[in-house]
Structures are given as C-alpha cells and as structure tokens.
Design a protein around this motif. Structure first.
Motif, PDB file in Angstrom:
ATOM      1  N   ILE A   1      -6.705   4.868  -1.899  1.00 42.69           N
ATOM      2  CA  ILE A   1      -6.793   3.286  -1.717  1.00 42.69           C
ATOM      3  C   ILE A   1      -7.947   3.052  -0.592  1.00 42.69           C
ATOM      4  O   ILE A   1      -8.048   3.586   0.176  1.00 42.69           O
ATOM      5  CB  ILE A   1      -5.491   2.695  -0.939  1.00 42.69           C
ATOM      6  CG1 ILE A   1      -5.362   1.161  -1.143  1.00 42.69           C
ATOM      7  CG2 ILE A   1      -4.915   3.369   0.313  1.00 42.69           C
ATOM      8  CD1 ILE A   1      -4.014   0.691  -0.939  1.00 42.69           C
TER       9      ILE A   1
ATOM     10  N   ASN B   1      -9.564  -0.264   1.052  1.00 44.23           N
ATOM     11  CA  ASN B   1      -9.807  -1.973   1.398  1.00 44.23           C
ATOM     12  C   ASN B   1     -11.368  -2.522   1.218  1.00 44.23           C
ATOM     13  O   ASN B   1     -12.107  -2.221   2.086  1.00 44.23           O
ATOM     14  CB  ASN B   1      -9.147  -2.359   2.901  1.00 44.23           C
ATOM     15  CG  ASN B   1      -9.120  -3.708   3.094  1.00 44.23           C
ATOM     16  OD1 ASN B   1      -9.833  -4.430   2.464  1.00 44.23           O
ATOM     17  ND2 ASN B   1      -8.216  -4.284   3.994  1.00 44.23           N
TER      18      ASN B   1
ATOM     19  N   LEU C   1      -7.847  -4.843  -2.288  1.00 41.51           N
ATOM     20  CA  LEU C   1      -7.708  -3.236  -2.501  1.00 41.51           C
ATOM     21  C   LEU C   1      -7.997  -2.514  -3.691  1.00 41.51           C
ATOM     22  O   LEU C   1      -7.695  -3.286  -4.653  1.00 41.51           O
ATOM     23  CB  LEU C   1      -6.267  -3.060  -2.089  1.00 41.51           C
ATOM     24  CG  LEU C   1      -5.574  -3.655  -1.021  1.00 41.51           C
ATOM     25  CD1 LEU C   1      -4.126  -3.343  -1.107  1.00 41.51           C
ATOM     26  CD2 LEU C   1      -6.114  -3.199   0.367  1.00 41.51           C
TER      27      LEU C   1
ATOM     28  N   LEU D   1      -7.246   0.963  -5.851  1.00 41.74           N
ATOM     29  CA  LEU D   1      -6.709   2.067  -5.867  1.00 41.74           C
ATOM     30  C   LEU D   1      -6.843   3.079  -6.893  1.00 41.74           C
ATOM     31  O   LEU D   1      -7.020   2.459  -8.017  1.00 41.74           O
ATOM     32  CB  LEU D   1      -5.033   1.577  -5.866  1.00 41.74           C
ATOM     33  CG  LEU D   1      -4.450   0.836  -4.748  1.00 41.74           C
ATOM     34  CD1 LEU D   1      -4.396  -0.618  -5.221  1.00 41.74           C
ATOM     35  CD2 LEU D   1      -3.166   1.372  -4.309  1.00 41.74           C
TER      36      LEU D   1
ATOM     37  N   GLN E   1       0.711  -1.213   0.125  1.00 45.44           N
ATOM     38  CA  GLN E   1      -0.058   0.008   0.049  1.00 45.44           C
ATOM     39  C   GLN E   1       0.697   1.110  -0.094  1.00 45.44           C
ATOM     40  O   GLN E   1       0.657   2.182  -0.727  1.00 45.44           O
ATOM     41  CB  GLN E   1      -0.883   0.181   1.357  1.00 45.44           C
ATOM     42  CG  GLN E   1      -2.001  -1.001   1.098  1.00 45.44           C
ATOM     43  CD  GLN E   1      -3.052  -1.047   2.270  1.00 45.44           C
ATOM     44  OE1 GLN E   1      -3.525   0.299   2.621  1.00 45.44           O
ATOM     45  NE2 GLN E   1      -3.281  -2.109   3.096  1.00 45.44           N
TER      46      GLN E   1
END
Length: 112
Positions: free
Chosen positions: A89, A91, A108, A110, A77
């Motif tokens: 980002i 989760n 994740l 992004l 990350q």
C-alpha cells in the motif's frame, strides 16, 4: 512494456458502507481484489469518519447502518492488507501540497 489493470473507488466507499454496512464494504474490497490481475492496482479514496456523521441521516437505511458499523476508515488499510490480501500500500496524496479545502483526503494505491 508492462500494463497493469487498475480499479478506482473515489469518494464512494462511505456511501457503500452507509448503504450496505460493514458486510457491503468487505464485499467491495473482496470483489475488487478478485477482479484485479496479478500486480493490478486498486486506487481508493476513503472518506474520513466525520463525513459519515454528516451523511448518516440521508436515509433510514444509512441511519440504521451507521449505528451498527464496527469498521472505521482508519482500519481500511489494515483490513485491505491483512484480511483481503493486498500485498503493498502507498498513500499517493501524502506528498501533495496545496490541496483544496475539503479534498485533503488520502488516496491509497494498493497492489495485488
């Protein structure tokens, strides 16, 4: 209506990492970032370090690379945000409950 482009890397980052080392992993992250359109989303499922341990002897290359890795999944990350250039980002799996055993891994998202 907005359409964003998306790239998925599910259950393969470990294999790229073991077969091409830290450089291969950074190359993957960099290429995904370059290929995404602005506001595009990269979906990543990094495998935990313990899964690397059990797979390190699948080949001589993997075994050699495993010994030389300096980047670990818990650093992904930070690398993706600070070095590669993703701006945000999230989760996606943090709010999920009832995951099947063995698949309780982060997923994740992004944003470029």
């Amino acid at each position: 209506m907005f359409i964003y482009f998306c790239s998925f890397v599910l259950s393969v980052s470990k294999w790229i990492h073991l077969n091409w080392g830290d450089e291969g992993l950074i190359t993957l992250f960099s290429k995904v970032w370059r290929l995404l359109k602005p506001d595009g989303v990269f979906i990543l499922e990094p495998q935990p370090w313990k899964s690397y341990i059990s797979c390190r002897q699948v080949s001589e290359v993997a075994s050699t690379n495993y010994k030389n890795l300096t980047i670990f999944p818990q650093q992904f990350q930070e690398i993706l945000l600070d070095k590669i250039g993703f701006r945000k980002i999230e989760n996606l799996s943090s709010s999920l409950t009832g995951s099947k055993t063995g698949f309780n891994r982060p997923i994740l998202a992004l944003w470029k």
